[in-house]
Write a protein that holds these residues in place. Structure first.
Motif, PDB file in Angstrom:
ATOM      1  N   SER A   2       4.814   3.608  -9.678  1.00 12.65           N
ATOM      2  CA  SER A   2       6.077   2.979 -10.072  1.00 12.65           C
ATOM      3  C   SER A   2       6.821   2.456  -8.845  1.00 12.65           C
ATOM      4  CB  SER A   2       6.941   3.979 -10.838  1.00 12.65           C
ATOM      5  OG  SER A   2       6.330   4.354 -12.056  1.00 12.65           O
ATOM      6  N   VAL A   3       6.721   3.192  -7.733  1.00 17.77           N
ATOM      7  CA  VAL A   3       7.321   2.712  -6.485  1.00 17.77           C
ATOM      8  C   VAL A   3       6.553   1.506  -5.953  1.00 17.77           C
ATOM      9  CG1 VAL A   3       8.017   3.337  -4.148  1.00 17.77           C
ATOM     10  CG2 VAL A   3       8.123   5.061  -5.963  1.00 17.77           C
ATOM     11  N   LEU A   4       5.228   1.549  -6.045  1.00 18.75           N
ATOM     12  CA  LEU A   4       4.419   0.415  -5.598  1.00 18.75           C
ATOM     13  C   LEU A   4       4.785  -0.869  -6.342  1.00 18.75           C
ATOM     14  CD1 LEU A   4       0.936   2.182  -5.355  1.00 18.75           C
ATOM     15  CD2 LEU A   4       2.113   1.064  -3.456  1.00 18.75           C
ATOM     16  N   ILE A   5       5.035  -0.744  -7.637  1.00 13.67           N
ATOM     17  CA  ILE A   5       5.402  -1.920  -8.432  1.00 13.67           C
ATOM     18  C   ILE A   5       6.744  -2.497  -7.977  1.00 13.67           C
ATOM     19  CG2 ILE A   5       6.176  -2.598 -10.751  1.00 13.67           C
ATOM     20  CD1 ILE A   5       3.182  -2.616 -10.416  1.00 13.67           C
ATOM     21  N   ASP A  16       0.827  -1.202   0.000  1.00 17.66           N
ATOM     22  CA  ASP A  16       0.000   0.000   0.000  1.00 17.66           C
ATOM     23  C   ASP A  16       0.863   1.255   0.000  1.00 17.66           C
ATOM     24  OD1 ASP A  16       0.600   1.023   2.591  1.00 17.66           O
ATOM     25  OD2 ASP A  16      -1.144   0.122   3.531  1.00 17.66           O
ATOM     26  N   SER A  17       0.185   2.413  -0.118  1.00 18.71           N
ATOM     27  CA  SER A  17       0.872   3.703  -0.174  1.00 18.71           C
ATOM     28  C   SER A  17       0.419   4.617   0.973  1.00 18.71           C
ATOM     29  CB  SER A  17       0.606   4.392  -1.521  1.00 18.71           C
ATOM     30  OG  SER A  17      -0.792   4.594  -1.705  1.00 18.71           O
ATOM     31  N   MET A  20       9.752   0.397   3.127  1.00 22.20           N
ATOM     32  CA  MET A  20      10.862   0.546   2.187  1.00 22.20           C
ATOM     33  C   MET A  20      12.209   0.454   2.896  1.00 22.20           C
ATOM     34  SD  MET A  20       9.603   1.056  -0.920  1.00 22.20           S
ATOM     35  CE  MET A  20      10.799   1.983  -1.864  1.00 22.20           C
ATOM     36  N   LEU A  21      12.246   0.783   4.184  1.00 19.41           N
ATOM     37  CA  LEU A  21      13.494   0.739   4.940  1.00 19.41           C
ATOM     38  C   LEU A  21      13.945  -0.691   5.217  1.00 19.41           C
ATOM     39  CD1 LEU A  21      12.769   3.545   7.573  1.00 19.41           C
ATOM     40  CD2 LEU A  21      13.649   3.752   5.236  1.00 19.41           C
ATOM     41  N   ILE A  80       4.072  -1.511   3.507  1.00 14.08           N
ATOM     42  CA  ILE A  80       3.233  -0.324   3.622  1.00 14.08           C
ATOM     43  C   ILE A  80       4.021   0.954   3.308  1.00 14.08           C
ATOM     44  CG2 ILE A  80       1.771  -1.430   5.356  1.00 14.08           C
ATOM     45  CD1 ILE A  80       3.151   0.541   7.427  1.00 14.08           C
ATOM     46  N   SER A  81       3.265   2.014   3.053  1.00 20.27           N
ATOM     47  CA  SER A  81       3.821   3.372   2.913  1.00 20.27           C
ATOM     48  C   SER A  81       4.848   3.463   1.795  1.00 20.27           C
ATOM     49  CB  SER A  81       4.407   3.844   4.250  1.00 20.27           C
ATOM     50  OG  SER A  81       3.407   3.863   5.252  1.00 20.27           O
ATOM     51  N   CYS A  82       4.496   2.908   0.640  1.00 17.85           N
ATOM     52  CA  CYS A  82       5.379   2.923  -0.525  1.00 17.85           C
ATOM     53  C   CYS A  82       4.973   4.063  -1.449  1.00 17.85           C
ATOM     54  CB  CYS A  82       5.271   1.609  -1.288  1.00 17.85           C
ATOM     55  SG  CYS A  82       5.675   0.169  -0.308  1.00 17.85           S
ATOM     56  N   GLY A  83       5.887   4.943  -1.710  1.00 19.84           N
ATOM     57  CA  GLY A  83       5.656   6.075  -2.588  1.00 19.84           C
ATOM     58  C   GLY A  83       6.917   6.897  -2.596  1.00 19.84           C
ATOM     59  N   TRP A  84       6.774   8.212  -2.687  1.00 20.84           N
ATOM     60  CA  TRP A  84       7.992   9.013  -2.632  1.00 20.84           C
ATOM     61  C   TRP A  84       8.187   9.682  -1.284  1.00 20.84           C
ATOM     62  CZ3 TRP A  84       7.547  14.461  -2.688  1.00 20.84           C
ATOM     63  CH2 TRP A  84       6.306  14.971  -3.088  1.00 20.84           C
TER      64      TRP A  84
END
Length: 328
Positions: free
Chosen positions: A284-287, A91-92, A307-308, A119-123
């Motif tokens: 694109s980050v979610l992918i 998710d984002s 992402m970390l 979770i929290s995937c984006g920029w």
């Protein structure tokens, strides 16, 4: 073998995911799930089934990763823990103050089911989070600064649209230029939230709505507007479509620090993004995160990740050999 991707929700993010999957040679879009009547939804990809979200449990053996494209800031805290019981999920979620709470809820669901949920995937959160961690590790004696914009914030715009009496809205986040330059010059200023950004809102009201009440609710909204100087403009729907139809955004992450026996050497790390399309970049980050989630699940990992927690190589479609030869 392709990673089988499904989408829940088909707004700006859902359409972006569809485009991003089509450009990823190692992925295949197998379904789009919607809470609307599937017959009313037309997607770009021919032959991909559009399925009611109420039937999603029948797809557990057909999906490797479910990408959640919630339509509002309140969707994902409910959806991600629910669907992490059934699928590896991504998710984002972007309300920074509530990430620890969201992480704990998703972690419990995913661990119980033996799934991986990122979770929290984006920029931001996402790519900016990585920039902050890397630069903190390199310059431990220093200060962090994050600036967003100028650009349209999807989450903040969604939050305004949820207010009673609001028909449509766009919100721009704008860095305070003097603060930005002070950081870039290595001055290490102490900046409050209000000193770093302003927020500008363009709002279309429903007929008969109370403009003063809407403006007050926007400006007092915690986690979104209460800590910022916020300007609210009430405009027509034609004006919104004509002047505010774009989705550009971007921003900057800085780490300003010192090294040397007497801290005599000054360093500034700057990471910036300039995005024509906020939702397309976010998807694109979610992918990339979906690719990583599938790999981690294949190793037997489980629970909530961010992402970390993802090794950089897991985000890329390239092999380890290709990464070492061309990107290292």
């Amino acid at each position: 073998m392709s990673t089988r991707i499904a989408i829940l929700g088909y707004g700006n993010l859902g359409r972006g995911v569809e485009l991003a999957v089509s450009a990823a040679p190692d992925m295949e879009l197998v379904a789009v799930f919607t809470r609307r009547d599937p017959a009313t939804l037309s997607i770009k990809s021919a032959g991909i089934p559009v399925v009611s979200a109420s039937d999603i449990e029948n797809w557990t053996d057909k999906i490797d990763v479910l990408i959640l494209c919630g339509g509002s800031a309140t969707d994902l805290p409910e959806q991600t823990p629910k669907y992490a019981k059934l699928f590896n999920a991504v998710d984002s979620f972007d309300t920074h103050a509530r990430i620890p709470e969201h992480f704990a809820n998703v972690d419990a669901s995913a661990k119980a089911a033996g799934k991986v949920a990122v979770i929290s995937c984006g920029w931001d959160p996402g790519m900016f989070s990585l920039a902050r961690v890397y630069s903190n590790a390199i310059l431990p004696d220093g200060n962090d600064y994050t600036f967003w914009g100028k650009g349209v914030s999807q989450g903040h715009s969604d939050a305004i649209r949820l207010i009673k009496g609001v028909k449509n809205a766009k919100q721009y986040t704008i860095p305070v230029e003097s603060a930005l330059e002070a950081v870039r010059n290595g001055e290490n200023p102490e900046l409050t939230t209000r000193q770093k950004h302003t927020r500008e809102c363009f709002v279309v009201l429903e007929d008969g709505a109370d403009a003063a009440a809407v403006e007050k609710e926007i400006k007092e909204m915690p986690n979104y507007f209460a800590d910022y100087d916020t300007t609210v403009h009430f405009i027509s729907e034609d004006e919104l479509l004509r002047d505010h139809s774009g989705m550009a955004h971007g921003g900057f992450v800085f780490r300003s620090g010192r090294t040397g026996a007497d801290k005599e050497h000054k360093h500034v790390i700057e990471y910036s993004l300039k995005l024509d399309s906020n939702p397309e970049f976010t998807t694109s980050v979610l992918i990339a995160a979906a690719r990583a989630a599938f790999r981690m699940a294949g190793e037997g990992q489980k629970g909530c990740k961010t992402m970390l927690d993802i090794p950089p190589a897991y985000l890329s479609e390239k092999s380890g050999e290709e990464l070492r030869a061309h990107l290292l």
